[in-house]
Design an enzyme around this catalytic site. Structure first.
Site, PDB file in Angstrom:
ATOM      1  N   ASP A  24       0.869  -1.166   0.000  1.00 51.24           N
ATOM      2  CA  ASP A  24       0.000   0.000   0.000  1.00 51.24           C
ATOM      3  C   ASP A  24       0.917   1.231   0.000  1.00 51.24           C
ATOM      4  OD1 ASP A  24      -2.433   1.613   0.556  1.00 51.24           O
ATOM      5  OD2 ASP A  24      -1.446   1.890   2.494  1.00 51.24           O
ATOM      6  N   ASP A  26      -0.110   5.131   1.021  1.00 50.46           N
ATOM      7  CA  ASP A  26      -0.325   6.055   2.135  1.00 50.46           C
ATOM      8  C   ASP A  26      -0.337   5.311   3.471  1.00 50.46           C
ATOM      9  OD1 ASP A  26      -0.684   8.562   0.693  1.00 50.46           O
ATOM     10  OD2 ASP A  26      -2.575   7.715  -0.025  1.00 50.46           O
ATOM     11  N   ASP A 180      -1.176  -0.737   6.012  1.00 51.87           N
ATOM     12  CA  ASP A 180      -1.417  -0.169   7.337  1.00 51.87           C
ATOM     13  C   ASP A 180      -2.886  -0.122   7.708  1.00 51.87           C
ATOM     14  OD1 ASP A 180      -1.756   1.916   5.301  1.00 51.87           O
ATOM     15  OD2 ASP A 180      -2.080   3.252   7.017  1.00 51.87           O
TER      16      ASP A 180
END
Length: 252
Positions: A24, A26, A180
């Site tokens: 991922d 961001d 995250d």
């Protein structure tokens, strides 16, 4: 309740180096969750809506923008949702300060590349947003493929990750998805890949643990620590019968 302590140790089945690692963006490689929250709050103000708690906005990071707005405002009219999406894009792109990578991010990308591992990005960002971030950080050449939520279905649907698997010719069992948010981890589960959560981003450790990842890490460098730098990756064999590096594809 999930026993978080058991998730903090690298499991035995992840001691074998992966052929493909999908990140991922961001909150995983880029320390950008704060600027997303700020842009969203500014967008709410610009459409005359009260600001939300920051944690509410952090909770939807990882989804496509359209899905994120629906998650936050399920009863809102289409006109409001469209206006908020446009306002968010204006506010986000008005911030021209270069995005910052987490301290260990580029060193990790370089180390994984040197081992012959394929790298990719699967993100809820727009294509424009990801391309700008890759250019600002100078990391585009590390990645063999990138997909955004504009080009596939939003996480946690597996389509984005499955598209990367198809492009790189990788098997889910030899692929790590690192993210995250629980959207990343659930997408990994839905695609049949290994799921690794990192705790320095948008979602708290307890929420990540509830998604049943294979492993929870606090630092990006943990992905490479303890692995032999000269290990051969699963892939083609050369004329001597030795395993060689998988065929790489150009970055997009």
């Amino acid at each position: 309740m999930t026993d978080i302590s058991k998730l903090l140790t690298r499991p035995e089945h992840l001691t074998v180096p992966p052929r493909l690692v999908v990140f991922d963006w961001d909150g995983t490689l880029a320390d950008s969750t704060g600027r997303i929250v700020t842009a969203f709050q500014e967008a709410l103000t610009s459409v005359d809506h009260p600001r939300l708690p920051d944690e509410s906005i952090r909770g939807i990071i990882g989804l496509s923008l359209a899905n994120a707005i629906i998650e936050l405002f399920p009863e809102a009219e289409l006109r409001f949702r469209e206006a908020l999406a446009q306002a968010y894009h204006r506010c986000y792109f008005a911030n021209e300060e270069p995005v910052a990578l987490y301290p260990e991010a580029e060193a990790l990308l370089e180390a994984l590349t040197k081992t012959g591992c394929l790298l990719a990005v699967a993100t809820g960002k727009s294509r424009r947003g990801l391309d700008r971030a890759l250019a600002q950080t100078g990391t585009a050449d590390y990645f063999h493929h990138t997909l955004t939520a504009e080009e596939t279905r939003s996480k946690p649907h597996p389509e984005m990750l499955e598209g990367i698997l198809d492009y790189t010719g990788s098997d889910p069992t030899e692929t790590w998805m690192v993210g995250d948010t629980d959207f990343d981890l659930l997408m990994a589960r839905n695609a049949g890949t290994h799921a690794i959560g990192i705790t320095h981003g948008a979602h708290p450790r307890e929420r990540l643990a509830a998604a049943r990842p294979d492993w929870l890490i606090d630092r990006l460098a943990q992905l490479h620590e303890g692995q032999g730098h000269d290990d051969q990756r699963p892939g083609k064999t050369d004329d001597t019968g030795n395993a060689g590096e998988p065929e790489a594809r150009p970055a997009v």
